[in-house]
Design an enzyme around this catalytic site. Structure first.
Site, short mmCIF file in Angstrom:
data_model
loop_
_atom_site.label_atom_id
_atom_site.label_comp_id
_atom_site.label_asym_id
_atom_site.label_seq_id
_atom_site.Cartn_x
_atom_site.Cartn_y
_atom_site.Cartn_z
N CYS A 1 53.89 29.37 52.92
CA CYS A 1 54.12 31.55 52.20
C CYS A 1 55.19 31.69 53.27
O CYS A 1 56.03 32.45 52.98
CB CYS A 1 53.06 32.01 52.55
SG CYS A 1 51.89 31.95 54.24
N GLN B 1 50.94 37.19 47.86
CA GLN B 1 52.33 35.35 47.74
C GLN B 1 51.58 34.80 47.51
O GLN B 1 52.47 34.47 46.01
CB GLN B 1 51.50 35.45 49.59
CG GLN B 1 52.32 34.01 49.66
CD GLN B 1 53.94 33.90 49.55
OE1 GLN B 1 54.19 34.45 50.61
NE2 GLN B 1 54.02 32.56 48.76
N ARG C 1 50.17 46.33 54.54
CA ARG C 1 50.01 45.93 55.06
C ARG C 1 49.69 45.48 56.30
O ARG C 1 49.45 46.58 57.50
CB ARG C 1 51.71 44.14 55.83
CG ARG C 1 50.89 43.42 57.11
CD ARG C 1 52.60 42.67 56.88
NE ARG C 1 52.61 41.50 56.00
CZ ARG C 1 53.12 40.83 56.19
NH1 ARG C 1 53.43 40.06 56.81
NH2 ARG C 1 52.97 39.83 54.65
N ARG D 1 57.93 35.87 45.34
CA ARG D 1 57.61 37.00 45.53
C ARG D 1 58.41 38.38 45.22
O ARG D 1 57.83 39.42 44.66
CB ARG D 1 58.12 37.35 47.35
CG ARG D 1 57.03 35.94 48.02
CD ARG D 1 55.94 36.42 48.07
NE ARG D 1 55.19 37.45 48.37
CZ ARG D 1 55.76 38.16 49.18
NH1 ARG D 1 55.37 36.83 50.30
NH2 ARG D 1 54.45 39.25 49.64
N ASP E 1 50.39 26.63 56.18
CA ASP E 1 50.44 27.90 56.95
C ASP E 1 51.01 28.30 58.70
O ASP E 1 49.92 26.34 58.54
CB ASP E 1 49.77 28.72 55.79
CG ASP E 1 49.76 30.61 56.80
OD1 ASP E 1 51.22 30.13 57.34
OD2 ASP E 1 48.89 31.13 56.49
N HIS F 1 45.18 37.51 51.34
CA HIS F 1 47.49 37.86 50.91
C HIS F 1 47.34 37.54 49.59
O HIS F 1 48.47 36.40 49.10
CB HIS F 1 47.98 36.38 51.87
CG HIS F 1 49.80 37.44 52.04
ND1 HIS F 1 50.77 38.20 50.82
CD2 HIS F 1 50.42 37.17 52.50
CE1 HIS F 1 51.34 38.43 51.41
NE2 HIS F 1 52.19 37.47 52.09
N1 CP Z 1 54.93 35.79 53.29
C1 CP Z 1 55.19 36.46 53.78
O1 CP Z 1 54.08 37.83 53.31
O2 CP Z 1 56.48 36.60 54.67
P1 CP Z 1 56.42 37.92 55.76
O3 CP Z 1 55.69 37.41 56.39
O4 CP Z 1 58.12 37.93 56.00
O5 CP Z 1 56.25 39.19 55.24
N1 NVA Z 2 49.16 33.12 57.78
C1 NVA Z 2 50.11 34.01 58.12
C2 NVA Z 2 50.69 34.35 56.64
C3 NVA Z 2 52.00 34.71 57.18
C4 NVA Z 2 52.80 35.24 55.73
C5 NVA Z 2 49.70 35.25 59.49
O1 NVA Z 2 48.70 35.98 58.54
O2 NVA Z 2 50.08 35.74 59.89
#
Ligand code: CP
Ligand code: NVA
Length: 308
Positions: free
Chosen positions: A267, A137, A107, A295, A227, A134
């Site tokens: 998400c 997700q 990530r 997930r 989101d 992502h």
């Molecule tokens: N939806 C998601 O990826 O959540 P986190 O940021 O908690 O991993």
């Molecule tokens: N768009 C958000 C998604 C988190 C799961 C971010 O990137 O922070």
């Protein structure tokens, strides 16, 4: 199944409709095993490294619990603690980790970094979120929609808010699977043109629409998705974004323009009172916790398919 072994999972754009369908089917079977209390350990002896340059609850815990449940081991590697944080090259990191591990989940910010990691690693690399995509997700999201609606083709998904990583991956995933997708975002926050074009190219029996008009987007929608307005890394823009997105809130009024049995998805993490009101996200049409649970199952399927 054979086409997935050893592959990277950087974006859904690289996966065919048949491959995505296979992963969804495998995830369904793996979920059933867990519900039945069945031990299923096809990844015994395998190790997944998980590099995090951003915070996480769901991604971290579902991957870590998932690899354990499959008989393997997960290593949480915070970028503050490994040498990447002190400037070691991603390419060197990739080559070194390939000698120790059986898969890497990362990530981070730049999609390019994930691509560099994958290019230099000899083991599968999984994108656990970048600024652009992502995909894990959306795998869980597609499974959730299938569970609730029975099938995917012919549905319409409306995404309301920032044209961010979620919007991008949803556009691609939906287009590939025959779901109409409409993104409603203020002009300066619309999805990248390159991604909209990519998704449009994937859409065979479906439509991809980008608009500023929230009511147009949710008309006849079966799924309304939102989101956060400020993603990780954009915290300094919070106030500016709250202004820009003020009319992009998912609430009762907006929901009334969708199909009667429309579901709400997010998400998570969510900000009640910003992108969605509490009565919607905590209401009967919300499936956000089923979505979050998926997930785990979807990523277990992914790991079995790529690392098995
Ligand atoms: N939806 C998601 O990826 O959540 P986190 O940021 O908690 O991993
Ligand atoms: N768009 C958000 C998604 C988190 C799961 C971010 O990137 O922070």
């Amino acid at each position: 199944k054979e086409t997935l072994k050893g592959r990277d999972f950087l974006t859904l754009a690289d996966y065919s409709k048949a491959e995505i369908s296979y992963l969804l089917e495998l995830s369904k079977r793996i979920k059933q095993k867990r519900k039945n209390g069945e031990i299923y350990e096809p990844l015994k002896g395998k190790t997944l490294g998980m590099i995090f340059e951003k915070s996480s609850t769901r991604t971290r815990v579902s991957f870590e619990a998932g690899i354990y449940q499959l008989g393997g081991t997960g290593l949480f590697l915070s970028s503050n603690d490994i040498q990447i944080g002190r400037g070691e090259l991603i390419s060197d990191t990739a080559k070194v980790l390939s000698g120790y591990l059986d898969g890497i989940m990362i990530r981070t910010f730049a999609q390019k970094d994930v691509e560099d990691l994958a290019e230099n690693a000899s083991i599968p690399v999984i994108n656990g979120l970048t600024d652009v995509y992502h995909p894990c997700q959306v795998l869980a999201d597609l499974q959730t929609i299938q569970e609730v609606k029975g099938s995917l083709e012919g549905l319409k998904l409306a995404y309301i808010g920032d044209g961010n990583n979620m919007a991008h991956s949803l556009m691609i995933g939906a287009a590939k699977m025959g779901i109409d997708v409409a993104i409603a975002a203020p002009k300066e926050y619309q999805p990248l043109n390159a991604v909209t074009e990519l998704a449009t190219g994937f859409a065979e029996n479906s439509q991809v629409v980008v608009t500023e008009d929230v009511v147009e987007a949710v008309a006849n929608a079966d799924v309304i998705y939102s989101d956060v307005w400020a993603s990780m890394g954009q915290e300094a823009e919070q106030a500016k974004r709250e202004k820009a997105f003020a009319t992009y809130q998912v609430n009762k009024e907006l929901f009334s323009h969708a199909n009667k049995d429309a579901i709400f998805m997010h998400c998570l993490p969510a900000h009640r009172g910003e992108e969605v009101t509490a009565d919607i996200i905590d209401g009967p049409q919300s499936v956000v916790f089923q979505e979050a649970e998926n997930r785990l199952h979807a990523q277990k399927a992914l790991m079995v398919a790529l690392m098995g």
